[in-house]
Design a protein around this motif. Structure first.
Motif, PDB file in Angstrom:
ATOM      1  N   LYS B  29      44.671  39.465  24.035  1.00  0.00           N
ATOM      2  CA  LYS B  29      45.174  39.870  25.088  1.00  0.00           C
ATOM      3  C   LYS B  29      44.578  38.706  26.535  1.00  0.00           C
ATOM      4  CE  LYS B  29      43.613  44.205  24.546  1.00  0.00           C
ATOM      5  NZ  LYS B  29      43.780  45.623  24.610  1.00  0.00           N
ATOM      6  N   ASN B  30      43.397  38.625  26.352  1.00  0.00           N
ATOM      7  CA  ASN B  30      42.490  37.614  27.322  1.00  0.00           C
ATOM      8  C   ASN B  30      43.401  36.295  27.421  1.00  0.00           C
ATOM      9  OD1 ASN B  30      41.055  39.836  28.178  1.00  0.00           O
ATOM     10  ND2 ASN B  30      39.244  39.052  27.026  1.00  0.00           N
ATOM     11  N   LYS B  31      43.508  35.753  26.224  1.00  0.00           N
ATOM     12  CA  LYS B  31      44.120  34.537  26.149  1.00  0.00           C
ATOM     13  C   LYS B  31      45.455  34.480  26.926  1.00  0.00           C
ATOM     14  CE  LYS B  31      46.198  32.424  22.551  1.00  0.00           C
ATOM     15  NZ  LYS B  31      46.360  32.200  20.941  1.00  0.00           N
ATOM     16  N   ALA B  32      46.144  35.634  26.450  1.00  0.00           N
ATOM     17  CA  ALA B  32      47.746  35.668  27.034  1.00  0.00           C
ATOM     18  C   ALA B  32      47.448  35.762  28.640  1.00  0.00           C
ATOM     19  CB  ALA B  32      48.378  36.844  26.507  1.00  0.00           C
ATOM     20  N   ALA B  82      48.090  34.488  40.665  1.00  0.00           N
ATOM     21  CA  ALA B  82      47.425  33.897  39.569  1.00  0.00           C
ATOM     22  C   ALA B  82      45.930  34.479  39.221  1.00  0.00           C
ATOM     23  CB  ALA B  82      47.597  32.184  39.440  1.00  0.00           C
ATOM     24  N   SER B  83      45.277  34.246  40.438  1.00  0.00           N
ATOM     25  CA  SER B  83      43.805  34.576  40.411  1.00  0.00           C
ATOM     26  C   SER B  83      43.672  35.981  40.146  1.00  0.00           C
ATOM     27  CB  SER B  83      43.328  34.113  41.725  1.00  0.00           C
ATOM     28  OG  SER B  83      42.218  34.783  41.894  1.00  0.00           O
ATOM     29  N   VAL B  88      41.880  40.072  35.741  1.00  0.00           N
ATOM     30  CA  VAL B  88      42.087  41.106  34.878  1.00  0.00           C
ATOM     31  C   VAL B  88      41.500  40.664  33.507  1.00  0.00           C
ATOM     32  CG1 VAL B  88      43.848  42.478  33.558  1.00  0.00           C
ATOM     33  CG2 VAL B  88      44.064  42.158  36.178  1.00  0.00           C
ATOM     34  N   ALA B  89      41.582  39.544  33.394  1.00  0.00           N
ATOM     35  CA  ALA B  89      41.258  38.797  32.016  1.00  0.00           C
ATOM     36  C   ALA B  89      39.656  39.009  31.967  1.00  0.00           C
ATOM     37  CB  ALA B  89      41.475  37.596  31.650  1.00  0.00           C
ATOM     38  N   GLY B  90      38.983  38.786  32.851  1.00  0.00           N
ATOM     39  CA  GLY B  90      37.520  39.312  32.891  1.00  0.00           C
ATOM     40  C   GLY B  90      36.987  40.635  32.823  1.00  0.00           C
ATOM     41  N   GLY B 379      35.736  48.868  42.908  1.00  0.00           N
ATOM     42  CA  GLY B 379      35.202  48.239  41.888  1.00  0.00           C
ATOM     43  C   GLY B 379      35.910  48.281  40.477  1.00  0.00           C
ATOM     44  N   PHE B 380      37.278  48.607  40.519  1.00  0.00           N
ATOM     45  CA  PHE B 380      37.876  49.011  39.344  1.00  0.00           C
ATOM     46  C   PHE B 380      38.390  47.220  39.020  1.00  0.00           C
ATOM     47  CE2 PHE B 380      39.255  53.536  40.044  1.00  0.00           C
ATOM     48  CZ  PHE B 380      38.099  53.831  39.877  1.00  0.00           C
ATOM     49  N   GLY B 381      38.405  46.527  39.796  1.00  0.00           N
ATOM     50  CA  GLY B 381      38.668  45.098  39.534  1.00  0.00           C
ATOM     51  C   GLY B 381      40.318  44.827  39.600  1.00  0.00           C
TER      52      GLY B 381
END
Lengths: 417, 417
Positions: B29-32, B82-83, B88-90, B379-381
């Motif tokens: 998921k993170n890679k995607a 994009a950022s 979200v990946a983090g 702080g939910f990102g």
């Protein structure tokens, strides 16, 4: 009669009451519950005599034995209802619980605390005990409730709701906190389904038709309950004795409820070992079997059709299918299951983990009966129903599932940059 | 074109993908997500040129400046999108989290674990960034999504969704996990609203009309977002400087959003002290004031009518009402508030506690701006929207709010007695 005006008056009263209910102290709520239980006990004879009218009407109308049994209240059942209310009084008050708390980058202190939903609408059918159970859970969780029971139980429901309302207001709960709709015309249900102004959530309790009607027509948010096409999968490595005990229990302990099983899936390599004994045990409990071709090659039974795989019998009938492996079983459950309760009987660690991971259901079991999907059995102390949806609550719903939350933010002049 | 067949094909694909998405590893998921962010950056020019078509069409159609601004994508905004995906990946993967675990009286071991909702339908209007934001949050939370954006942004949405889908499947996510509906006919929305077979939850994001339409017509469960008629109550004991800063911030920082305030309530004993300075500050920010009679006795401004108290201006207009005490303020908020965000400015401990307890809103503030009701600020990102309902999720919704749970039950042959 102007049903809209009638419901508006009831609804506004319930809504106004819900505002006060949110902050009624635990002590007052518990006192009200104990007083309700006491009043139920004291009025046992009146309840029985009103219930006798429902039973008489139902008998004349030709209601089925099963429905008449659900309707019937006797001393023992009334004591059980009162005792259930006492138990709710003994549960922890969920309201005010700090669910989590944190501090933000700019020193805002935020607490997420549990609050009531507001006004809970319950639409139910022939079980008069719902009137008491639902009321007790709503009171403890700080909600107002609007109860609309079926016509079959109307005399029982009216007397019970009068007893409850009197005890509740005398104990200090706001008028309208327990609101019973004493008209059984279906138009009332139609009004409730779209009564967003005064109802925060609807919980239908009853048969598949009632639930479908509510889900399809409500604009008020709904918690869907009930339908369970549940399976037991007997894996190749299953302990045969456990498998038979669990299947017999899950099918016959109470066949008319949603967590009973309707189909068993048997690994092809264990089918011959188990089917003979299983058939004997199930037929001893009067269960009729309907099998796939492979099953019928091993034991004598009726033929299962495509329709059988999709049917929630709620009766002493069990469909049997031989599957080639766990993948085959997972596919069958994915295709026909209703995401309620599913069980695997296995001694294989790997297969137990796969089943738990891949089956999408409210409750997924390894080596236990699906009959445990129940608020009481889970230790919730009480249950308002079993949710079969994923939003808000899934599986058995107790007090916590009747709550929402709000964020309290403690600042010191912070503004957003 | 047969829209039903079109949607059925898309829906079944998304549903089948959701089954696999539930168990995609965090790593994949993170890679995607990182690959999606990269692909967005690499295709900045193509996105800008497709976006230019939407801007041109919109200009020709005479869309308002505000809507055109929401539509516009430039290099800076694309980099921000994009950022956001990188961020979200983090974030922690919510799926698989053990929410709680317990053992029952008969030694069943039960874990309540976080699972995805399934298929999330997002219906939105002119903001093309929703296409990316919503996708990123759905991917991370293991959901499939079906996105239906407005006609104004269709060229931007199509190119963005193609970029996302390509990067997602190349990274190992199942085909259909990100499903974009490239037809803007309203009939598609009508189909989605009743598409219970393939959509588990609908989140409408847009104006009040869209949200009303969805809430009133959907049979799929909905999370209602958006409408905020928010208040600041300036109590008698308020720190005047903080009060003015907070009011100016909550009104003018971004007037077009749901957590901006629309009405201020001012305690009669502090009104004279604060109104002159407040008027000066607000008018310096081009805010038009509309006051009650007592307000207009103290400062010059237009008259507020009953309608003003109920209006979410989403504009540089602020209604002002002098109230006699905190009870009066609480009554006004109860009557006109939309349970979104409410603030008290006070130095009184007792009144701060009363306000926090008695105001029924997703976010209740003491001495801070209502503008903090936001997933990022909490702080939910990230945030998929702000829920204004009580069922399932309330207030800012991040990753956790896109999940459900299931119970895993580890047995040893238990049957129900």
């Amino acid at each position: 009669m102007d049903y809209k005006a009638y419901m508006m008056q009831k609804g506004l009263l319930a809504k106004e009451a819900s505002r006060r209910m949110a902050n009624v102290t635990t002590e007052v709520k518990n006192k009200a519950l104990l007083n309700i239980a006491k009043a139920i006990r004291e009025n046992t004879n009146i309840i029985i005599s009103e219930n006798a009218k429902d039973i008489e009407n139902g008998t004349n109308k030709g209601l089925s034995k099963a429905i008449l049994d659900r309707l019937l209240l006797d001393e023992k059942r009334i004591e059980a209802m009162a005792s259930a209310v006492d138990q709710v009084a003994g549960l922890n008050d969920p309201i005010g619980e700090v669910i989590e708390g944190f501090k933000t980058y700019n020193e805002l202190k935020i607490s997420k605390i549990r609050v009531p939903l507001g006004v809970v609408g319950i639409i139910y059918e022939a079980r008069p005990n719902v009137t008491i159970d639902a009321t007790a859970l709503c009171i403890k969780s700080g909600n107002s409730c609007i109860l609309r029971g079926g016509s079959e139980a109307i005399n029982s429901n009216i007397v019970i709701s009068e007893i409850i309302s009197k005890a509740a207001t005398e104990s200090g709960l706001p008028n309208g906190a327990v609101t019973f709709v004493d008209i059984t015309d279906r138009e009332i249900v139609d009004i409730m389904l779209k009564f967003n102004q005064c109802i925060d959530v609807l919980i239908p309790r009853g048969g598949a038709n009632l639930i479908r009607k509510v889900v399809e027509n409500a604009t008020v948010p709904v918690i869907e309950t009930g339908v369970g096409n549940c399976h037991v999968f007997v894996d190749e490595s299953a302990d045969v004795k456990k498998a038979i005990e669990i299947i017999v229990n899950a099918k016959t302990h109470r066949p008319g409820v949603c967590n009973a099983i309707e189909t068993i899936l048997i690994h092809k390599n264990i089918a011959e070992n188990i089917l003979g004994e299983l058939k004997k045990e199930l037929e001893g409990k009067k269960v009729q079997l309907r099998g796939c071709e492979e099953t019928r090659a091993l034991i004598e039974c009726e033929e299962a059709t495509e329709e059988d795989w999709a049917t929630e019998y709620l009766d002493l009938i069990l469909a049997v299918k031989v599957v080639s492996d766990i993948d085959d079983a997972l596919e069958h459950i994915y295709k026909y299951g209703t995401k309620h309760s599913e069980a695997i009987i296995t001694e294989s660690y790997t297969n137990s983990q796969r089943f738990l991971k891949e089956v999408d259901a409210a409750a997924v079991y390894v080596n236990a009966s699906t009959r445990f999907t129940d608020g009481g059995e889970f230790g919730f102390g009480a249950e308002i129903g079993i949710s079969t949806q994923k939003l808000h609550a899934r599986g058995p719903m107790g007090l916590k599932e009747l709550t929402s939350y709000k964020y309290l933010i403690y600042g010191d002049g912070q503004i957003r940059k």
